[in-house]
Design a protein around this motif. Structure first.
Motif, PDB file in Angstrom:
ATOM      1  N   LEU A  37       0.867  -1.168   0.000  1.00 22.50           N
ATOM      2  CA  LEU A  37       0.000   0.000   0.000  1.00 22.50           C
ATOM      3  C   LEU A  37       0.907   1.221   0.000  1.00 22.50           C
ATOM      4  CD1 LEU A  37      -2.800   1.375   0.300  1.00 22.50           C
ATOM      5  CD2 LEU A  37      -2.466   1.226   2.775  1.00 22.50           C
ATOM      6  N   THR A  38       0.711   2.097  -0.962  1.00 21.44           N
ATOM      7  CA  THR A  38       1.502   3.317  -1.067  1.00 21.44           C
ATOM      8  C   THR A  38       0.578   4.505  -0.880  1.00 21.44           C
ATOM      9  OG1 THR A  38       3.020   2.248  -2.597  1.00 21.44           O
ATOM     10  CG2 THR A  38       3.031   4.650  -2.564  1.00 21.44           C
ATOM     11  N   ILE A  39       1.002   5.446  -0.039  1.00 22.59           N
ATOM     12  CA  ILE A  39       0.212   6.647   0.216  1.00 22.59           C
ATOM     13  C   ILE A  39       1.034   7.854  -0.206  1.00 22.59           C
ATOM     14  CG2 ILE A  39      -0.908   8.062   1.980  1.00 22.59           C
ATOM     15  CD1 ILE A  39      -1.286   5.460   3.597  1.00 22.59           C
ATOM     16  N   SER A  40       0.443   8.645  -1.079  1.00 15.34           N
ATOM     17  CA  SER A  40       1.061   9.867  -1.562  1.00 15.34           C
ATOM     18  C   SER A  40      -0.056  10.763  -2.063  1.00 15.34           C
ATOM     19  CB  SER A  40       2.068   9.563  -2.668  1.00 15.34           C
ATOM     20  OG  SER A  40       2.772  10.740  -3.014  1.00 15.34           O
ATOM     21  N   ALA A  41       0.283  11.817  -2.752  1.00 10.70           N
ATOM     22  CA  ALA A  41      -0.725  12.707  -3.325  1.00 10.70           C
ATOM     23  C   ALA A  41      -0.328  13.081  -4.742  1.00 10.70           C
ATOM     24  CB  ALA A  41      -0.876  13.964  -2.486  1.00 10.70           C
ATOM     25  N   PHE A  42      -1.327  13.222  -5.591  1.00 11.05           N
ATOM     26  CA  PHE A  42      -1.079  13.698  -6.944  1.00 11.05           C
ATOM     27  C   PHE A  42      -0.709  15.171  -6.893  1.00 11.05           C
ATOM     28  CE2 PHE A  42      -4.120  10.201  -7.942  1.00 11.05           C
ATOM     29  CZ  PHE A  42      -3.271   9.444  -8.724  1.00 11.05           C
ATOM     30  N   SER A  43      -0.020  15.642  -7.892  1.00  9.11           N
ATOM     31  CA  SER A  43       0.387  17.049  -7.932  1.00  9.11           C
ATOM     32  C   SER A  43      -0.815  17.983  -8.005  1.00  9.11           C
ATOM     33  CB  SER A  43       1.329  17.302  -9.109  1.00  9.11           C
ATOM     34  OG  SER A  43       0.691  16.974 -10.323  1.00  9.11           O
ATOM     35  N   ARG A  44      -1.963  17.476  -8.429  1.00 12.77           N
ATOM     36  CA  ARG A  44      -3.151  18.330  -8.514  1.00 12.77           C
ATOM     37  C   ARG A  44      -3.800  18.566  -7.145  1.00 12.77           C
ATOM     38  NH1 ARG A  44      -4.904  13.453 -11.099  1.00 12.77           N
ATOM     39  NH2 ARG A  44      -6.453  12.361  -9.844  1.00 12.77           N
ATOM     40  N   VAL A  45      -3.347  17.856  -6.102  1.00 14.93           N
ATOM     41  CA  VAL A  45      -3.839  18.080  -4.741  1.00 14.93           C
ATOM     42  C   VAL A  45      -3.023  19.205  -4.128  1.00 14.93           C
ATOM     43  CG1 VAL A  45      -4.095  17.044  -2.450  1.00 14.93           C
ATOM     44  CG2 VAL A  45      -4.536  15.668  -4.498  1.00 14.93           C
ATOM     45  N   SER A  46      -3.694  20.193  -3.579  1.00 14.68           N
ATOM     46  CA  SER A  46      -2.970  21.328  -3.002  1.00 14.68           C
ATOM     47  C   SER A  46      -2.142  20.873  -1.797  1.00 14.68           C
ATOM     48  CB  SER A  46      -3.939  22.426  -2.565  1.00 14.68           C
ATOM     49  OG  SER A  46      -4.643  22.025  -1.397  1.00 14.68           O
ATOM     50  N   ASN A  47      -1.069  21.605  -1.547  1.00 13.04           N
ATOM     51  CA  ASN A  47      -0.241  21.291  -0.382  1.00 13.04           C
ATOM     52  C   ASN A  47      -1.056  21.367   0.903  1.00 13.04           C
ATOM     53  OD1 ASN A  47       2.071  20.813  -1.870  1.00 13.04           O
ATOM     54  ND2 ASN A  47       2.805  22.915  -1.680  1.00 13.04           N
ATOM     55  N   ALA A  48      -1.965  22.342   1.000  1.00 18.18           N
ATOM     56  CA  ALA A  48      -2.799  22.493   2.196  1.00 18.18           C
ATOM     57  C   ALA A  48      -3.683  21.259   2.399  1.00 18.18           C
ATOM     58  CB  ALA A  48      -3.651  23.750   2.093  1.00 18.18           C
ATOM     59  N   ASP A  49      -4.284  20.771   1.319  1.00 14.71           N
ATOM     60  CA  ASP A  49      -5.133  19.579   1.425  1.00 14.71           C
ATOM     61  C   ASP A  49      -4.309  18.338   1.756  1.00 14.71           C
ATOM     62  OD1 ASP A  49      -7.436  21.018   0.930  1.00 14.71           O
ATOM     63  OD2 ASP A  49      -7.523  20.478  -1.201  1.00 14.71           O
ATOM     64  N   HIS A  50      -3.137  18.222   1.144  1.00 20.42           N
ATOM     65  CA  HIS A  50      -2.269  17.071   1.411  1.00 20.42           C
ATOM     66  C   HIS A  50      -1.800  17.098   2.868  1.00 20.42           C
ATOM     67  CE1 HIS A  50       1.351  14.477  -0.130  1.00 20.42           C
ATOM     68  NE2 HIS A  50       0.638  13.852   0.767  1.00 20.42           N
ATOM     69  N   LEU A  51      -1.444  18.273   3.361  1.00 19.74           N
ATOM     70  CA  LEU A  51      -1.004  18.411   4.747  1.00 19.74           C
ATOM     71  C   LEU A  51      -2.140  18.100   5.715  1.00 19.74           C
ATOM     72  CD1 LEU A  51       1.395  19.068   6.515  1.00 19.74           C
ATOM     73  CD2 LEU A  51       0.785  21.486   6.346  1.00 19.74           C
ATOM     74  N   LYS A  55      -2.024  15.089   8.480  1.00 22.78           N
ATOM     75  CA  LYS A  55      -2.279  15.303   9.906  1.00 22.78           C
ATOM     76  C   LYS A  55      -3.422  14.428  10.404  1.00 22.78           C
ATOM     77  CE  LYS A  55      -0.352  19.939  10.189  1.00 22.78           C
ATOM     78  NZ  LYS A  55      -0.607  21.358  10.470  1.00 22.78           N
ATOM     79  N   ALA A  56      -4.467  14.280   9.612  1.00 26.49           N
ATOM     80  CA  ALA A  56      -5.576  13.400   9.992  1.00 26.49           C
ATOM     81  C   ALA A  56      -5.106  11.952  10.061  1.00 26.49           C
ATOM     82  CB  ALA A  56      -6.735  13.550   8.996  1.00 26.49           C
TER      83      ALA A  56
END
Length: 79
Positions: A37-51, A55-56
């Motif tokens: 299982l790999t967890i990351s974010a696509f570049s289209r996700v804002s840094n604020a949303d990824h952060l 945190k959640a």
């Protein structure tokens, strides 16, 4: 799109964090001999949303540890 995934850790499950400094977002990887299982974010996700997501995730992981410690204390033989 909605996706539901179940992930059951095994004795050989590893948790690795891959970081790239300022060049790219970190990647959290949980893997073993027959699962990954790999967890990351696509570049289209804002840094604020990824952060906010990270945190959640950290909060839920800490709560998971607390719940597991409570369960383990009540079942010291692993049953």
């Amino acid at each position: 799109m909605t996706v539901t995934i179940g992930f059951h850790a095994a004795a050989d499950t590893r948790v690795d964090l891959f970081t790239y400094g300022t060049e790219g977002t970190p990647i959290l990887d949980l893997s073993g001999s027959e699962h990954s299982l790999t967890i990351s974010a696509f570049s289209r996700v804002s840094n604020a949303d990824h952060l906010a997501f990270a945190k959640a995730l950290a909060t839920a992981a800490a709560e998971y540890v607390t719940a597991l410690e409570t369960y383990a204390a009540a079942h010291p033989d692993g049953s």
